[in-house]
Design a protein around this motif. Sequence first.
Motif, short mmCIF file in Angstrom:
data_model
loop_
_atom_site.label_atom_id
_atom_site.label_comp_id
_atom_site.label_asym_id
_atom_site.label_seq_id
_atom_site.Cartn_x
_atom_site.Cartn_y
_atom_site.Cartn_z
N PHE A 51 -3.37 -50.69 61.98
CA PHE A 51 -3.40 -51.06 60.56
C PHE A 51 -2.79 -52.43 60.39
CE2 PHE A 51 -5.00 -47.42 58.57
CZ PHE A 51 -4.48 -46.29 59.14
N LEU A 62 1.04 -47.46 52.85
CA LEU A 62 1.09 -46.09 53.35
C LEU A 62 2.53 -45.60 53.40
CD1 LEU A 62 -1.66 -46.14 56.08
CD2 LEU A 62 -1.65 -44.86 53.96
N ILE A 89 -7.07 -29.29 57.41
CA ILE A 89 -6.70 -30.71 57.36
C ILE A 89 -5.19 -30.86 57.52
CG2 ILE A 89 -6.62 -32.75 55.91
CD1 ILE A 89 -9.23 -31.89 54.72
N ILE A 126 -2.06 -40.20 62.63
CA ILE A 126 -3.16 -39.38 62.13
C ILE A 126 -4.09 -40.21 61.26
CG2 ILE A 126 -3.76 -37.36 60.80
CD1 ILE A 126 -2.31 -36.47 63.13
N MET A 127 -3.50 -41.03 60.38
CA MET A 127 -4.32 -41.85 59.49
C MET A 127 -5.19 -42.81 60.29
SD MET A 127 -3.97 -41.12 56.37
CE MET A 127 -2.93 -40.32 55.22
N PHE A 160 -10.71 -35.69 67.12
CA PHE A 160 -9.96 -35.19 65.98
C PHE A 160 -10.70 -34.03 65.35
CE2 PHE A 160 -6.81 -35.71 62.75
CZ PHE A 160 -7.42 -35.39 61.55
N LEU A 161 -12.00 -34.23 65.17
CA LEU A 161 -12.82 -33.18 64.56
C LEU A 161 -12.89 -31.94 65.44
CD1 LEU A 161 -14.04 -33.86 61.91
CD2 LEU A 161 -16.24 -33.99 63.00
N PHE A 221 -2.55 -32.49 60.77
CA PHE A 221 -1.45 -33.45 60.77
C PHE A 221 -0.35 -33.04 61.71
CE2 PHE A 221 -1.67 -36.88 57.69
CZ PHE A 221 -2.84 -36.58 57.02
N PHE A 270 -8.86 -42.47 60.93
CA PHE A 270 -9.83 -42.73 59.88
C PHE A 270 -9.95 -44.20 59.54
CE2 PHE A 270 -11.18 -38.64 58.43
CZ PHE A 270 -10.29 -37.81 59.08
#
Lengths: 214, 533
Positions: A20, A28, A62, A91-92, A117-118, A66, A95
């Motif tokens: 990020f 965040l 979900i 975790i973020m 992750f999925l 985490f 995405f």
Amino acid sequence: MGSSHSMSEEIQELAEKTGFTSEQIEHLHRRFKQLSGDQPTIRKEHFDNIPDLEFNPIRSKIVHAFFDKRNLRQESDGLADEINFEDFLTIMSYFRPIEMNMDEERLDHFRKEKLKFLFHMYDSDHDGKITLQEYRNVVEELLSGNPHLEKESARSIADGAMMEAASICVGQMEPDQVYEGITFEDFLKMWQGIDIETKMHVRFLNMETIAQCH
Amino acid sequence: MAALPARPRVHAASPDPLVLPLLQAAGAGRDLWNGGREPPGAQCVREAVGEQRQGRLSTAGSPLLQALGAPALPGPSAMFLLLPFDSLVANLLGISLTVLFTLLLVFIIVPAVFGVSFGIRRLYMKTLLKIFQWATLRIERGAKEKNHPVYKPYANGIIAKEPMSLEEEIKEIRRSGSSKALDAPEFELSDIFYFCRKGIETIMDDEVTKRFSAEELESWNLLSRTNYNFQYISLRLTVLWGLGVLIRYCFLLPLRIALAFTGVSLLVIGTSVVGLLPNGRCKEFLSKHVHLMCYRICVRALTAIITYHDRENRPRNGGICVANHTSPIDVIILASDGYYAMVGQIHGGLMGVIQRAVVKACPHVWFERSEVKDRHLVAKRLTEHVQDKSKLPILIFPEGTCINNTSVMMFKKGSFEIGATVYPVAIKYDPQFGDAFWNSSKYGMVTYLLRMMTSWAIVCSVWYLPPMTRQPDEDAVQFANRVKSAIARQGGLVDLLWDGGLKREKVKDAFKEEQQKLYSKMISGNHEDRSRS
């Protein structure tokens, strides 16, 4: 100001680890503090404060994700009790949107991470396979809350989907062959050639800052 | 009377003996001071005192003239210095208290009684705005110099949310995922993407919890409580902030507390007195004016600068006035411009005393704690009140709780079922001067009031919207939503469907199931089609 200097070093470290930008990390961090009530760690109960999340049928999966140690890139297995800000960012980072300048290898790695992750979301007993029962669980959860839908229909939907998955992964099966479950490789096979990762990201609004912190 | 001596040689103006110590302190008496000799002032003070004791007052200055001509007496000059210093402090204190009370009376209470305004508060507001602009520019410049990031807060959230609905999104995901025919969609693994992403989005940033914390400002208003990002930038700014603290806590706060005390006690005493009168036109007239006067004093106690728009739409008898709720101050703001009947629960303590006094003069509708739960009883009493045309318009806040004034949340339908004309009112506060939002989970009432009284000012705008009635084809909920949209549009607030009660409770299960039903309808409906064919 001494404290702000070391904070910006921390932010740099986090930025490198998770990918990020420093502005996104600051935003965040504010959100993290809001969720945790100014405490250094978040527990499962803190996610109960988000009303919009109640809408979501797979809410528990979900939140579970985490605290899943496999997602937190820790060597051990199982569930963590609480996570700190770095874990939250980890975790973020699953995405994060795909950047334009990524090369093939990084892109592939990125995609694998997202799909992993999925996969972990489906595979609730951490055995590395999505069995029929686990699949059924997910479908039931997604369709739960509808009084008109009987459990049988949910079950048959899950069974049908599992059959299809089997046919993709294993091909034609013998009558007495048992399909144990979808492994991660099979999972990847199912999504081959399909751009799923463009649908699995959250885009930040363009945030202007007045001065940049280096 | 002492005989006036021959005109002496004076080379300075002859001052009043009482003022002489002050002048000496300022160095003005240097001319009269002869090294070693006792200053002439000392003797003239003594003489003036002596003259007074004998019952004879000389003309101002003659003892001095005498003293100038008289030989200097050696004396303890130190003792002389101590004596006027004590009286100096006492004088200053006395003067400042007198000034304070005169200010209070002339500029604040008297205009409040008569309902006029000198425009002092608006001038104050303009001055403050200029100072805030300077402060913000200074911070931005300082931040650039030192390379600190300065973040502007984002009212619209930090994530770009897709404006597509559930159905469209899932179709898109499936389209990109599978090559099968689209007219027979069924559940696929990829459906989970949508929910997963939505879930993560709401964890990052959601619409509702934002509304329950105070609005963030784009510029700094010299209150450290709104100072999120701004660090130490310059000495001048810190000095200005310190000056601001001094002014707010040492000058404004005592003034405001005195005013609030005056206002509340006048309200209680005034309404009790008026309540003793027999019912009639006289009582009504007096009651109205006592109420208005006391609310106006309270408005000034908060330094509230209110702009009323469209006053021709003000609520009339037999109607219900409905407004968005940000803080308990809303009541004072509306009631200082109109005469309303309040609705509420009886509290204990000071609030209860005020409530009981006020109901003697004018028929407010107070409920006991037990009665509040009984919705039919509440509705019945309100209907009775509304149908009596001689009774005042009722003031109700249908949101049921305090929202942070950036949005309007769901209106409870109770007040819209009664069938009276509804007069909507929109209240919008300007948070630059002081944030009026009451975060009841964070601050108690007393802390909140203290915060209000130590802010610069409360600035707000009130719009009176044209009256609305329930149409024959709409039910109470639709009517409530219509009124809510009108208020949100006028006040520039976001119109949300969410229930304000979410501040304390969780989402009702009915809402949760909505989305699940929608999704499962999509799948099962098609599945049933397929199994039938």
